[in-house]
Design an enzyme around this catalytic site. Structure first.
Site, PDB file in Angstrom:
ATOM      1  CD  GLU A  68      -1.697   4.012   8.119  1.00 52.99           C
ATOM      2  OE1 GLU A  68      -1.311   4.472   9.435  1.00 52.99           O
ATOM      3  OE2 GLU A  68      -1.887   4.865   7.100  1.00 52.99           O
ATOM      4  CE1 TYR A 112       0.108   3.180  13.554  1.00 48.80           C
ATOM      5  CE2 TYR A 112      -1.739   4.009  12.522  1.00 48.80           C
ATOM      6  CZ  TYR A 112      -0.679   3.603  12.592  1.00 48.80           C
ATOM      7  OH  TYR A 112      -0.082   3.725  11.297  1.00 48.80           O
ATOM      8  CD  GLU A 157      -5.108   7.613   9.923  1.00 50.45           C
ATOM      9  OE1 GLU A 157      -4.645   8.796  10.161  1.00 50.45           O
ATOM     10  OE2 GLU A 157      -4.847   6.560  10.316  1.00 50.45           O
ATOM     11  CG  HIS A 174      -1.504   9.090   3.353  1.00 50.98           C
ATOM     12  ND1 HIS A 174      -1.472   7.553   3.569  1.00 50.98           N
ATOM     13  CD2 HIS A 174      -1.218   9.545   4.487  1.00 50.98           C
ATOM     14  CE1 HIS A 174      -1.309   7.473   5.024  1.00 50.98           C
ATOM     15  NE2 HIS A 174      -1.036   8.761   5.495  1.00 50.98           N
ATOM     16  CG  ASN A 201      -5.239   3.535   8.462  1.00 53.98           C
ATOM     17  OD1 ASN A 201      -5.361   2.643   7.885  1.00 53.98           O
ATOM     18  ND2 ASN A 201      -4.977   4.527   8.264  1.00 53.98           N
ATOM     19  NE  ARG A 246      -2.999   2.529   2.616  1.00 51.32           N
ATOM     20  CZ  ARG A 246      -3.387   3.575   3.566  1.00 51.32           C
ATOM     21  NH1 ARG A 246      -3.002   3.097   4.920  1.00 51.32           N
ATOM     22  NH2 ARG A 246      -3.726   4.719   3.550  1.00 51.32           N
TER      23      ARG A 246
END
Ligand code: BGC
Ligand code: BGC
Length: 461
Positions: A376, A303, A178, A133, A301, A89
């Protein structure tokens, strides 16, 4: 260094087996790795301007060179191939393809991605381009950027140009990365480009990105593209306590950071019609039909979770979150998540929250949720002997497997990131790579985690 010359040691126990056809990958983004900002006709981006302003980037750095990927992409593709992942990606830089944000197309800019895609295909690695992005062409930003409705239309025209060139070799597309972070950090708090501090007035930037997403999906489909998704950032929101005030604050945070970006895409409506009507103008209902254009898969994504409570009336100044300073007067306050290890960024390591997130999405959206791909997941740690990153990835993959075992349809997992890179407002201080980059020489050195992942993927075959 030769990628196979360092032994990785063996992981504590082998990972559970993932479903046949599961897509393993690594992620990067254009601005964070490419450098070469003035080459081959690339136009300026909002980030070139932002990094040029004093005090914006913590270590005073910029991304004019970054990892030098623009010239070293062959070496980087070789690293991806040797790692043994099936997919890569990356993002396409809009200002390379359309230096003025359109309509004129810069063929030399597209040539770079053409070469990259060919190199990936020759290596047996599936290209997964992200169309945007965060590197908005400065000409578009100067005209109001994502606060302007017209940016959505310009983005779709750009998507069309990329699909026309790469579409014959690409069968997995990501529209946006995002939109929540760009809205919050770029237009709301001013920590990222374009550095606006509009607070809740930033919300039109969310709507226009989502509209741009929907229009781009339609443009890609009109070109015959398949395999279209988005990469939204999500994490569970934990209330600081069971009190009504804390639960209300956490609910509002969850609405703004998770539901506001998932629900228009998945359900074709905003989660809180009263709130959004107050903040958005224009033909929102018509737009939602475009934004809700069905996707082939949904990218997440992940985290960390966030713990949120009611604002403390005694508190003055700002409580930080994930290294970000918040203005006073917000209707919620982030709280520390104690009792977990932390990455070098200070982010709590909570693998079980990934399982919670995925089962929560399945429970909330049911059959409106298409197959999920983790687009991600990763962590920042110093060093080439990165035992902590191995522990992080090992634990998150087990948590992901738990979600699959619980019935969530997850089809892929992408590590952020292949390389150490330009970590936005943090500059080069945060290292998320499986491969270390020496910013003096641009030499790449696979870390212990790279070898660990390569061995773990071999064991899956
Ligand atoms: C972004 C990446 C970033 C990563 C780590 C994600 O929010 O998509 O560009 O490097 O987080 O902060
Ligand atoms: C990083 C971003 C990241 C964000 C939210 C910021 O400090 O610079 O890349 O997306 O935190 O996790």
């Amino acid at each position: 260094m030769n990628a196979s010359s360092v032994s990785s040691g063996s992981p504590p126990c082998p990972l559970p087996r993932f479903p046949a056809g599961f897509l393993w990958g690594v992620s990067t983004s254009a601005y964070q790795i490419e450098g070469a900002v003035d080459e081959d006709g690339r136009g300026r981006s909002s980030w070139d301007v932002f990094t040029g302003e004093r005090g914006r980037i913590k270590d005073g750095s910029d991304a004019r060179v970054a990892t030098g990927h623009y010239h070293r992409y062959r070496e980087d593709v070789a690293l991806i191939k040797e790692l043994g992942v099936g997919a890569y990606r990356f993002s396409v830089a809009w200002p390379r393809v359309m230096p003025d944000g359109g309509p004129a197309v810069n063929a030399a800019g597209l040539d770079f991605y053409d070469r990259l895609v060919d190199e990936l295909c020759a290596a047996g690695v599936r290209p997964v381009p992200t169309l945007f992005h965060w590197d908005t062409p400065q000409a578009v930003e100067a005209a109001g950027g994502w606060l302007e409705r017209d940016t959505a239309r310009r983005f779709a025209a750009y998507a069309d140009a990329v699909a026309a060139r790469l579409g014959d070799r690409v069968d997995r597309w990501i529209t946006l990365n995002e939109p929540a972070e760009l809205t919050l950090l770029g237009y709301g708090l001013g920590q990222h480009a374009p550095g606006r501090r509009l607070g809740f007035e930033a919300l039109p930037a969310a709507h226009h990105q989502l509209l741009g997403h929907g229009l781009a999906v339609q443009a890609l489909r009109a070109r015959g593209a398949s395999g279209i998704g988005i990469a939204n950032s999500h994490g569970p929101t934990w209330a600081a306590s069971e009190s009504a005030a804390d639960r209300e604050a956490a609910g509002l945070y969850d609405l703004l950071l998770n539901r506001l970006f998932a629900e228009p895409v998945l359900l074709g409506r905003y989660p809180d019609e009263e709130l959004t009507a107050a903040l958005l103008s224009g033909p929102v209902d018509e737009d939602l039909k475009v934004i809700g254009t069905p996707l082939d898969w949904y990218g997440i994504n992940y985290y960390q979770p966030t713990k949120v409570g009611a604002p403390d009336p005694e508190a003055t100044g700002s409580a930080g979150f994930a290294g970000i300073e918040l203005p006073p007067g917000l209707p919620f306050a982030p709280r520390e998540i104690a009792g977990y290890p932390q990455t070098d960024f200070g982010w709590p390591v909570v693998p079980a929250a990934l399982t919670e997130l995925l089962t929560g999405f399945r429970d909330r959206y049911g059959d409106r949720l298409p197959p999920v791909v983790i687009t991600e997941n990763g962590c920042s740690y110093e060093g080439v002997e990165d035992r902590e990153r191995i522990a992080f990835l090992d634990a998150h993959l087990r948590a992901l497997h738990d979600a699959i075992a619980a019935g969530v349809d997850v089809r892929g997992y992408f590590v952020w990131s292949l390389l150490d890179n330009f970590e936005w407002a943090e500059g080069y201080a945060r290292r998320f790579g499986l491969v270390h980059v020496d910013y003096g020489t641009l030499a790449r050195t696979p870390k212990s985690s790279y070898h660990w992942l390569r061995d773990a993927l071999r064991a899956q075959r």
